[in-house]
Design an enzyme around this catalytic site. Structure first.
Site, mmCIF file in Angstrom:
data_model
loop_
_atom_site.group_PDB
_atom_site.id
_atom_site.type_symbol
_atom_site.label_atom_id
_atom_site.label_comp_id
_atom_site.label_asym_id
_atom_site.label_seq_id
_atom_site.Cartn_x
_atom_site.Cartn_y
_atom_site.Cartn_z
ATOM 1 N N ARG A 7 11.362 -2.165 11.196
ATOM 2 C CA ARG A 7 10.307 -1.697 12.098
ATOM 3 C C ARG A 7 10.064 -2.698 13.223
ATOM 4 O O ARG A 7 10.112 -3.901 12.996
ATOM 5 C CB ARG A 7 9.011 -1.495 11.295
ATOM 6 C CG ARG A 7 8.924 -0.123 10.661
ATOM 7 C CD ARG A 7 7.802 -0.001 9.675
ATOM 8 N NE ARG A 7 6.547 -0.606 10.054
ATOM 9 C CZ ARG A 7 5.452 -0.582 9.290
ATOM 10 N NH1 ARG A 7 5.477 0.026 8.120
ATOM 11 N NH2 ARG A 7 4.355 -1.156 9.688
ATOM 12 N N ARG A 59 -0.570 -9.143 13.044
ATOM 13 C CA ARG A 59 -1.112 -8.074 12.186
ATOM 14 C C ARG A 59 -1.988 -8.681 11.095
ATOM 15 O O ARG A 59 -3.010 -8.103 10.725
ATOM 16 C CB ARG A 59 0.026 -7.251 11.570
ATOM 17 C CG ARG A 59 0.666 -6.332 12.596
ATOM 18 C CD ARG A 59 2.040 -5.866 12.144
ATOM 19 N NE ARG A 59 2.010 -5.021 10.977
ATOM 20 C CZ ARG A 59 3.064 -4.774 10.216
ATOM 21 N NH1 ARG A 59 4.230 -5.335 10.506
ATOM 22 N NH2 ARG A 59 2.957 -3.997 9.170
ATOM 23 N N LYS A 82 0.840 -1.216 0.000
ATOM 24 C CA LYS A 82 0.000 0.000 0.000
ATOM 25 C C LYS A 82 0.867 1.254 0.000
ATOM 26 O O LYS A 82 0.637 2.174 -0.779
ATOM 27 C CB LYS A 82 -0.896 0.053 1.261
ATOM 28 C CG LYS A 82 -1.831 -1.106 1.425
ATOM 29 C CD LYS A 82 -2.684 -0.951 2.682
ATOM 30 C CE LYS A 82 -1.904 -0.969 3.973
ATOM 31 N NZ LYS A 82 -1.197 -2.218 4.265
ATOM 32 N N ARG A 91 12.028 -5.755 4.679
ATOM 33 C CA ARG A 91 11.726 -4.323 4.570
ATOM 34 C C ARG A 91 12.632 -3.512 5.501
ATOM 35 O O ARG A 91 12.914 -3.902 6.609
ATOM 36 C CB ARG A 91 10.277 -4.063 4.952
ATOM 37 C CG ARG A 91 10.001 -2.558 5.011
ATOM 38 C CD ARG A 91 8.573 -2.218 4.974
ATOM 39 N NE ARG A 91 7.862 -2.766 6.110
ATOM 40 C CZ ARG A 91 6.556 -2.649 6.249
ATOM 41 N NH1 ARG A 91 5.857 -2.029 5.331
ATOM 42 N NH2 ARG A 91 5.972 -3.165 7.286
ATOM 43 N N ARG A 145 -9.335 1.383 8.543
ATOM 44 C CA ARG A 145 -8.916 0.022 8.845
ATOM 45 C C ARG A 145 -9.993 -0.742 9.584
ATOM 46 O O ARG A 145 -9.798 -1.904 9.910
ATOM 47 C CB ARG A 145 -7.703 0.098 9.747
ATOM 48 C CG ARG A 145 -6.432 -0.336 9.110
ATOM 49 C CD ARG A 145 -5.408 -0.306 10.217
ATOM 50 N NE ARG A 145 -4.272 -1.069 9.883
ATOM 51 C CZ ARG A 145 -3.227 -0.572 9.231
ATOM 52 N NH1 ARG A 145 -3.224 0.653 8.812
ATOM 53 N NH2 ARG A 145 -2.206 -1.348 9.015
HETATM 54 P P1 AP5 Z 1 4.971 -1.612 1.781
HETATM 55 O O1 AP5 Z 1 4.670 -0.742 0.622
HETATM 56 O O2 AP5 Z 1 5.772 -1.030 2.894
HETATM 57 O O3 AP5 Z 1 3.626 -2.294 2.317
HETATM 58 P P2 AP5 Z 1 2.403 -1.716 3.152
HETATM 59 O O4 AP5 Z 1 1.166 -2.335 2.595
HETATM 60 O O5 AP5 Z 1 2.471 -0.222 3.233
HETATM 61 O O6 AP5 Z 1 2.741 -2.412 4.536
HETATM 62 P P3 AP5 Z 1 2.718 -1.830 6.017
HETATM 63 O O7 AP5 Z 1 3.449 -2.815 6.886
HETATM 64 O O8 AP5 Z 1 3.170 -0.419 6.058
HETATM 65 O O9 AP5 Z 1 1.237 -1.945 6.313
HETATM 66 P P4 AP5 Z 1 0.533 -1.925 7.623
HETATM 67 O O10 AP5 Z 1 -0.819 -1.766 7.122
HETATM 68 O O11 AP5 Z 1 0.727 -3.070 8.522
HETATM 69 O O12 AP5 Z 1 1.298 -0.753 8.411
HETATM 70 P P5 AP5 Z 1 0.891 0.750 8.757
HETATM 71 O O13 AP5 Z 1 2.117 1.553 8.778
HETATM 72 O O14 AP5 Z 1 -0.262 1.189 7.931
HETATM 73 O O15 AP5 Z 1 5.685 -2.933 1.232
HETATM 74 C C1 AP5 Z 1 6.147 -3.940 2.118
HETATM 75 C C2 AP5 Z 1 7.537 -4.436 1.681
HETATM 76 O O16 AP5 Z 1 7.414 -5.150 0.464
HETATM 77 C C3 AP5 Z 1 8.543 -3.306 1.406
HETATM 78 O O17 AP5 Z 1 9.811 -3.696 1.801
HETATM 79 C C4 AP5 Z 1 8.448 -3.097 -0.111
HETATM 80 O O18 AP5 Z 1 9.652 -2.566 -0.627
HETATM 81 C C5 AP5 Z 1 8.154 -4.516 -0.600
HETATM 82 N N1 AP5 Z 1 7.263 -4.533 -1.758
HETATM 83 C C6 AP5 Z 1 6.199 -3.714 -2.019
HETATM 84 N N2 AP5 Z 1 5.602 -4.046 -3.185
HETATM 85 C C7 AP5 Z 1 6.287 -5.122 -3.669
HETATM 86 C C8 AP5 Z 1 6.141 -5.929 -4.832
HETATM 87 N N3 AP5 Z 1 5.183 -5.711 -5.747
HETATM 88 N N4 AP5 Z 1 7.027 -6.969 -4.997
HETATM 89 C C9 AP5 Z 1 8.018 -7.195 -4.076
HETATM 90 N N5 AP5 Z 1 8.203 -6.452 -2.960
HETATM 91 C C10 AP5 Z 1 7.349 -5.440 -2.750
HETATM 92 O O19 AP5 Z 1 0.359 0.552 10.245
HETATM 93 C C11 AP5 Z 1 1.211 0.158 11.284
HETATM 94 C C12 AP5 Z 1 0.417 0.076 12.581
HETATM 95 O O20 AP5 Z 1 -0.113 1.386 12.909
HETATM 96 C C13 AP5 Z 1 -0.807 -0.830 12.548
HETATM 97 O O21 AP5 Z 1 -0.466 -2.177 12.814
HETATM 98 C C14 AP5 Z 1 -1.652 -0.191 13.652
HETATM 99 O O22 AP5 Z 1 -1.198 -0.566 14.921
HETATM 100 C C15 AP5 Z 1 -1.399 1.287 13.466
HETATM 101 N N6 AP5 Z 1 -2.374 1.922 12.554
HETATM 102 C C16 AP5 Z 1 -2.100 2.531 11.363
HETATM 103 N N7 AP5 Z 1 -3.224 2.986 10.797
HETATM 104 C C17 AP5 Z 1 -4.247 2.663 11.661
HETATM 105 C C18 AP5 Z 1 -5.653 2.845 11.631
HETATM 106 N N8 AP5 Z 1 -6.268 3.442 10.581
HETATM 107 N N9 AP5 Z 1 -6.376 2.387 12.673
HETATM 108 C C19 AP5 Z 1 -5.791 1.780 13.715
HETATM 109 N N10 AP5 Z 1 -4.465 1.559 13.808
HETATM 110 C C20 AP5 Z 1 -3.697 2.003 12.789
HETATM 111 MG MG MG Z 2 2.844 1.128 4.821
#
Ligand code: AP5
Ligand code: MG
Length: 214
Positions: free
Chosen positions: A160, A171, A13, A127, A88
């Site tokens: 992270r 997660r 994402k 990552r 979410r």
């Molecule tokens: P990346 O692009 O980083 O993936 P992502 O979907 O953004 O993954 P996240 O881990 O950031 O998602 P998340 O939803 O758990 O975390 P968030 O920060 O939102 O890609 C992942 C890896 O794969 C990278 O290394 C990339 O280079 C590689 N990659 C990407 N595309 C690829 C491809 N096509 N092929 C190969 N490799 C690829 O949330 C973190 C925490 O914050 C949550 O757990 C929660 O506690 C809290 N939080 C955030 N938002 C909320 C909310 N709205 N409500 C409640 N809690 C929240």
């Molecule tokens: Mg992300």
């Protein structure tokens, strides 16, 4: 243009949201990045959010919704934005809908980046993230020019805290229980678009561009 990115943790994402933001000139708004910036700066919000994030749990809706609504009310969001990691939960989506409806507005696209759980666990360990500017790398797929250092801002890259394997599984469970129902929610609103997130990043982006042009 107002876009929501859906998909499991690690589906890509953030990677795709940044590419959309660059191409279409709209801000990339990630609640996860906002929380991580607060943790890094030692704010009270960061301290509270970290307790949940480190366990792989969601930060409570009350806290998250307020932060997001404040962010999208800022001047740079007036022509649209791409939301990454919000909503979410169904209650978060309903609050967002209501806030937009009050402005006579709505979400244009909810893009689900679809990746099976098996692929996710493999991606996360590789990552590396910059906690200063939010840039994301992968030790194999997207290595930084200089190992361990962010290309964009020169700060050190980190694994992270929530990318440890046991937390990744939590997660994923939380995703299936609380976030996946949003796919149905946006399908019913007629704005859901699904792309295959297992493809190479550039090909995923090409599929997203095709969706946005259609
Ligand atoms: P990346 O692009 O980083 O993936 P992502 O979907 O953004 O993954 P996240 O881990 O950031 O998602 P998340 O939803 O758990 O975390 P968030 O920060 O939102 O890609 C992942 C890896 O794969 C990278 O290394 C990339 O280079 C590689 N990659 C990407 N595309 C690829 C491809 N096509 N092929 C190969 N490799 C690829 O949330 C973190 C925490 O914050 C949550 O757990 C929660 O506690 C809290 N939080 C955030 N938002 C909320 C909310 N709205 N409500 C409640 N809690 C929240
Ligand atoms: Mg992300």
């Amino acid at each position: 243009m107002k876009i929501i990115m859906l998909g499991a943790p690690g589906a890509g994402k953030g990677t795709q949201a940044k590419m959309i933001a660059d191409k279409y000139g709209i801000p990339h708004v990630s609640t996860g990045d906002i929380f991580r910036a607060n943790i890094k700066n030692g704010t009270p919000l960061g301290t509270e959010a970290k307790q949940y994030m480190d366990k792989g749990l969601l930060v409570p809706d009350e806290l998250t919704v307020k932060i997001l609504l404040d962010r999208v009310a800022q001047e740079d969001c007036k022509n649209g934005y791409v939301l990454d990691g919000f909503p979410r939960t169904i209650p978060q989506a309903e609050v967002l809908d209501k806030a937009l409806a009050e402005l006579g507005d709505k979400i244009d696209y909810a893009i689900d980046v679809d990746v099976p759980d098996e692929n996710i666990v493999r991606r996360m360990g590789g990552r590396r993230a910059c906690l200063s500017c939010g840039a994301t790398y992968h030790i194999e797929h997207v290595p930084p020019k200089k190992e361990g250092i962010c290309d964009v801002c020169g700060q050190p890259l980190v694994l992270r805290d929530d990318d440890r394997p046991e937390t990744v599984q939590n997660r994923l469970n939380v995703y299936h229980e609380q976030t996946q129902p949003l796919i149905d929610f946006y399908q019913k609103k007629g704005v859901l678009k699904t792309v295959d997130g297992t493809k190479d990043m550039k090909d995923v982006f090409a599929d997203i561009e095709a969706v946005l042009k259609a």
